[in-house]
Design a protein around this motif. Structure first.
Motif, PDB file in Angstrom:
ATOM      1  N   GLU A   1       0.834  -1.199   0.000  1.00 54.80           N
ATOM      2  CA  GLU A   1       0.000   0.000   0.000  1.00 54.80           C
ATOM      3  C   GLU A   1       0.872   1.254   0.000  1.00 54.80           C
ATOM      4  O   GLU A   1       1.882   1.325   0.701  1.00 54.80           O
ATOM      5  N   ARG A   2       0.457   2.223  -0.758  1.00 54.66           N
ATOM      6  CA  ARG A   2       1.253   3.442  -0.954  1.00 54.66           C
ATOM      7  C   ARG A   2       1.580   4.143   0.367  1.00 54.66           C
ATOM      8  O   ARG A   2       2.697   4.612   0.575  1.00 54.66           O
ATOM      9  N   PHE A   3       0.627   4.199   1.287  1.00 52.43           N
ATOM     10  CA  PHE A   3       0.861   4.926   2.536  1.00 52.43           C
ATOM     11  C   PHE A   3       1.825   4.184   3.453  1.00 52.43           C
ATOM     12  O   PHE A   3       2.648   4.800   4.139  1.00 52.43           O
ATOM     13  N   ASN A   4       1.747   2.869   3.477  1.00 50.68           N
ATOM     14  CA  ASN A   4       2.701   2.104   4.282  1.00 50.68           C
ATOM     15  C   ASN A   4       4.102   2.166   3.695  1.00 50.68           C
ATOM     16  O   ASN A   4       5.095   2.232   4.430  1.00 50.68           O
ATOM     17  N   PHE A   5       4.182   2.137   2.366  1.00 48.37           N
ATOM     18  CA  PHE A   5       5.487   2.266   1.722  1.00 48.37           C
ATOM     19  C   PHE A   5       6.094   3.631   2.042  1.00 48.37           C
ATOM     20  O   PHE A   5       7.295   3.752   2.295  1.00 48.37           O
ATOM     21  N   ALA A   6       5.254   4.657   2.064  1.00 43.29           N
ATOM     22  CA  ALA A   6       5.725   5.997   2.414  1.00 43.29           C
ATOM     23  C   ALA A   6       6.250   6.040   3.844  1.00 43.29           C
ATOM     24  O   ALA A   6       7.286   6.656   4.121  1.00 43.29           O
ATOM     25  N   SER A   7       5.557   5.363   4.760  1.00 43.98           N
ATOM     26  CA  SER A   7       6.014   5.316   6.153  1.00 43.98           C
ATOM     27  C   SER A   7       7.369   4.630   6.262  1.00 43.98           C
ATOM     28  O   SER A   7       8.240   5.054   7.033  1.00 43.98           O
ATOM     29  N   MET A   8       7.546   3.561   5.468  1.00 44.61           N
ATOM     30  CA  MET A   8       8.830   2.872   5.466  1.00 44.61           C
ATOM     31  C   MET A   8       9.944   3.789   4.977  1.00 44.61           C
ATOM     32  O   MET A   8      11.041   3.824   5.559  1.00 44.61           O
ATOM     33  N   LEU A   9       9.678   4.568   3.922  1.00 46.64           N
ATOM     34  CA  LEU A   9      10.688   5.490   3.406  1.00 46.64           C
ATOM     35  C   LEU A   9      11.081   6.529   4.452  1.00 46.64           C
ATOM     36  O   LEU A   9      12.263   6.879   4.588  1.00 46.64           O
ATOM     37  N   VAL A  10      10.105   7.019   5.196  1.00 50.08           N
ATOM     38  CA  VAL A  10      10.410   8.007   6.236  1.00 50.08           C
ATOM     39  C   VAL A  10      11.202   7.359   7.362  1.00 50.08           C
ATOM     40  O   VAL A  10      12.149   7.959   7.899  1.00 50.08           O
ATOM     41  N   ASP A  11      10.857   6.120   7.723  1.00 49.44           N
ATOM     42  CA  ASP A  11      11.648   5.396   8.728  1.00 49.44           C
ATOM     43  C   ASP A  11      13.112   5.301   8.297  1.00 49.44           C
ATOM     44  O   ASP A  11      14.032   5.481   9.102  1.00 49.44           O
ATOM     45  N   LEU A  12      13.323   4.971   7.026  1.00 48.29           N
ATOM     46  CA  LEU A  12      14.687   4.850   6.504  1.00 48.29           C
ATOM     47  C   LEU A  12      15.415   6.188   6.545  1.00 48.29           C
ATOM     48  O   LEU A  12      16.593   6.266   6.897  1.00 48.29           O
ATOM     49  N   CYS A  13      14.705   7.243   6.216  1.00 48.13           N
ATOM     50  CA  CYS A  13      15.302   8.585   6.232  1.00 48.13           C
ATOM     51  C   CYS A  13      15.665   9.005   7.655  1.00 48.13           C
ATOM     52  O   CYS A  13      16.713   9.614   7.884  1.00 48.13           O
TER      53      CYS A  13
END
Length: 379
Positions: free
Chosen positions: A182-194
Motif C-alpha cells: 500500500e502506498r501509505f505504508n510504503f511511504a512510512s517505510m521510506l520516512v523510517d529509513l530517512c
C-alpha cells in the motif's frame, strides 16, 4: 521560530563551471559547507541511479552535478566517497553507463557497490525497526543525498527522501515493495529509513527533470534549477510544490511532517535564492493522484479487496510492439506476478493481476517503455 532553508539557484545548462557555481552557491545560501565539519570528515555522496542510462534521458543524477558535489567537499577538506545500489542492474555497470563512474575515477574517490551489508536497529522507526543496509552508508560520518527531480508512478514524486532507498542493497528493495504494497505504508517505510540514515545535506539535480511517466519512462523537461537543503523533507516539500502538487496529497510528505525528526510543515521552511513562483515550470506533467487511495488499506474480504483494487488502482499493461523480451520485469517483480507467454509471432509478458501489488517496479525497470500504467475500468 528558526526555519529550515531551502535554496533555489538557477542553472541553465550542465556545463561544468556553471553547475559547480550553482551547487556551491546553493550550499552557501543554507549555511555553507563548513557547517558539516561537526558531523565528521567522511562524507558519502548518494546519487540516483535507477538503472544505467545516458544522462540525456534524465533518469539518473547528471555527472556534472555529481562532480560539483565532489569538488565542493574535497576543496573543504572532506574525505569523499560515493555509493549506490540500483534495483536491478549491477552498480558498477550502471554507474559507468550513466557517466558517474568516470567522474569518481577522475577525482580518485571510491564508488561503492553497496554489496557489503550490515543489520541496523531503527528504534525510532514507526513500522520498520531494523534495516539491512549498505555498510558504507552506515559507517560514513554523514550522507549527502543527490537526487534527480522526477515524477514517480508509486510515490508521485521522487527526491531527497526516496533517493535513500538506494542504500538498501539490490533485490532487497523488491522485498520491501512486497511487504508494504500500500502506498501509505510504503511511504512510512521510506520516512523510517530517512530517520535512520539522517542525511545532513541534499542537493537536487533539477536542471533537466523528468515529467510524465517517471521515474524512468517519462520525458526530459528543462527546469533549470539546483535545489539544496539540510532537511530532506523541506527540500521535497519545495520539489512537489514546483511540480504543481498539493503537498497534502503526497503520502511521504504528510507522514514526515507528522514526525519530530524533520520540519513539521510549510511554516517552518524558508526558501532562499530564487522565488518559487518565478521558477515554477508551467504545465509540468505529473502522475495523477488517486483520490481514493486509502481504500486499499480497508478491511475487506479478500475477494472484495481484489475487486476494489482492480477497479480503482491503475495496473501495468505490457505493449507487445515495444517489449524486447529482456525479462527484467519478471526478475524484479516482488510478487512473482509476471511471466512470459507467446502467440504466433513472439514472446510477450503476461501479468497475473490477482498477484500484482501495483508497485510498478516493472515500469521503473523497463528499458524500452513497454509498460503502460492505466486503469482498466468502465467508470
Amino acid at each position: 521560530m528558526k526555519r529550515v532553508k531551502v535554496a533555489l539557484v538557477r542553472c541553465n545548462s550542465y556545463e561544468s563551471d556553471e553547475v559547480y557555481k550553482a551547487v556551491k552557491t546553493s550550499i552557501s545560501l543554507i549555511g555553507g559547507v563548513k557547517q558539516f565539519k561537526k558531523y565528521g570528515e567522511r562524507v558519502l555522496l548518494k546519487p540516483n541511479i535507477l538503472r544505467g542510462a545516458n544522462p540525456s534521458q534524465a533518469i539518473t543524477t547528471h555527472p556534472s552535478v555529481f562532480e560539483a558535489a565532489i569538488s565542493v567537499f574535497k576543496e573543504a577538506g572532506f574525505e569523499v566517497m560515493a555509493g549506490e545500489s540500483p534495483g536491478f542492474e549491477g552498480t558498477i555497470s550502471a554507474a559507468k553507463k550513466s557517466g558517474l563512474l568516470d567522474i569518481a575515477k577522475r577525482h580518485g574517490i571510491i564508488f561503492d557497490d553497496f554489496k557489503e551489508v550490515m543489520e541496523v536497529s531503527n528504534p525510532y522507526g514507526e513500522i520498520v525497526k531494523r534495516f539491512t543496509l549498505a555498510k558504507a552508508a552506515v559507517e560514513a560520518d554523514f550522507i549527502v543525498s543527490i537526487p534527480k527531480f522526477k515524477t514517480h508512478s508509486l510515490m508521485y514524486y521522487t527526491g531527497a527522501v526516496k533517493n535513500l532507498f538506494g542504500c538498501l542493497p539490490g533485490i532487497r528493495k523488491a522485498k520491501f515493495h512486497f511487504k508494504f504494497p500500500e502506498r501509505f505504508n510504503f511511504a512510512s517505510m521510506l520516512v523510517d529509513l530517512c530517520v535512520l540514515l539522517n542525511p545532513r545535506l541534499s542537493i537536487m539535480d533539477a536542471i533537466i527533470a523528468m515529467e510524465g511517466k517517471g521515474p524512468s519512462s517519462g520525458n526530459p523537461r528543462k527546469v533549470g534549477l539546483i535545489i539544496a537543503s539540510t532537511d530532506p523533507v523541506a527540500l521535497d516539500y519545495v520539489g512537489v510544490s514546483l511540480m504543481g502538487y498539493d503537498y497534502r496529497k503526497i503520502p511521504f510528505i504528510m507522514e514526515a511532517f507528522g514526525r519530530k525528526d524533520f520540519v513539521n510543515g510549510p511554516d517552518e521552511i524558508e526558501i532562499v535564492g530564487e522565488k518559487l513562483e518565478t521558477v515554477k515550470p508551467k504545465d509540468f506533467k505529473k502522475i495523477k493522484i488517486i483520490s481514493n487511495d486509502r481504500i486499499s488499506n480497508g478491511k475487506f474480504p479478500l475477494w472484495l479487496k481484489d475487486f476494489v483494487q482492480n477497479i480503482f488502482f491503475p495496473k501495468p499493461f505490457f505493449m507487445k510492439n515495444l517489449c524486447t523480451g529482456c525479462g527484467k520485469c519478471i526478475e524484479i517483480c516482488p510478487a512473482s506476478a509476471l511471466d512470459f507467454s507467446r502467440d504466433k509471432h513472439h514472446h510477450y509478458i503476461e501479468a497475473d493481476y490477482k498477484k500484482c501489488i501495483r508497485c510498478y517496479c516493472c515500469d521503473e525497470i523497463c528499458p524500452s517503455k513497454a509498460v503502460k500504467i492505466k486503469r482498466f475500468l468502465f467508470l
